[in-house]
Scaffold this motif. Sequence first.
Motif: not given
Length: 291
Positions: A90-91, A115-116, A120-123, A266-273
């Motif tokens: 989930i984004l 990025d999605l 380019n993301y983390k779960l 499962k939440l999608i996060t990015f490197n800038h957060l």
Amino acid sequence: MRIALHGNVFNEEVKPCIQQVIGFLQANGIEIIISKKFSDKYVQSFSQPGNFEIFRRITPSHKVDYVISLGGDGTLLETVSLVGKTETPILGINTGRLGFLATTPKDLIDQSLKDLLQKNYKLDCRTLIKLETNADIFKQARFALNEMAILKTDSSSMITVHTYVDGEYLNSYWADGLIVSTPTGSTGYSLSCGGPIVLPHSNNFVITPVSAHNLNVRPLIVSDLSEISFKVEARSNKFLISLDSKSESVDSYVKLTVRKEDFQAKLITFNHLNYFDTLRQKLNWGLDLRN
């Protein structure tokens, strides 16, 4: 690739964000399906059908790669309920206010979607809490990302919640209610009732009384491997059970047990957060002239 969309607020401030997301996905050849609630709001707001496939709950047959939640934290909680055991990532795009869970801001929509699609993301896998009961409530969605709460139904009389951990008697809470929150939910209702902030992957539950009538009663942290059960006494013989934003009235004879759910959100996060940035920004930590 198939991406599902869910949202329920389509005011004039949010509508451009919705058009931006849909436009970006269509321009990149992504197949879009939308929730029933999203579809109803879309037709009302844009006065035209979207010609999208509609779903009521995500199932494996939908073959969805991602789900995008367009709204605030409440919308993301609804999205978790729609995704359920499929564990579809989930984004959360924050078009609401606080944005503790829906952390992607409106000004980073295009970059986040790029990025999605480029992976380019983390779960960020979050624990869910599961309710087991002999009552016919909440249908298929007897789980929550934030918390399960037992609450009185009126403003006049408290309830008594006899609480057991792994079958051993813990306490009888004379209170307006009792919350069992996940680490994710520790920054929600539990926090407003004096509960501690627990980091997301701490493998704990937090038991927090709501307006306890015993001043020496305090929140308690227990392992999320625990089974927590309850017997409730209420003068009206009725009380409320809530799972995140859902609530139902039940009789006092109902048996209640909570434990960790077998699947996760499962939440999608990015490197800038990151989580600590979110804590500082949303709770206004460090707002001091010395910093």
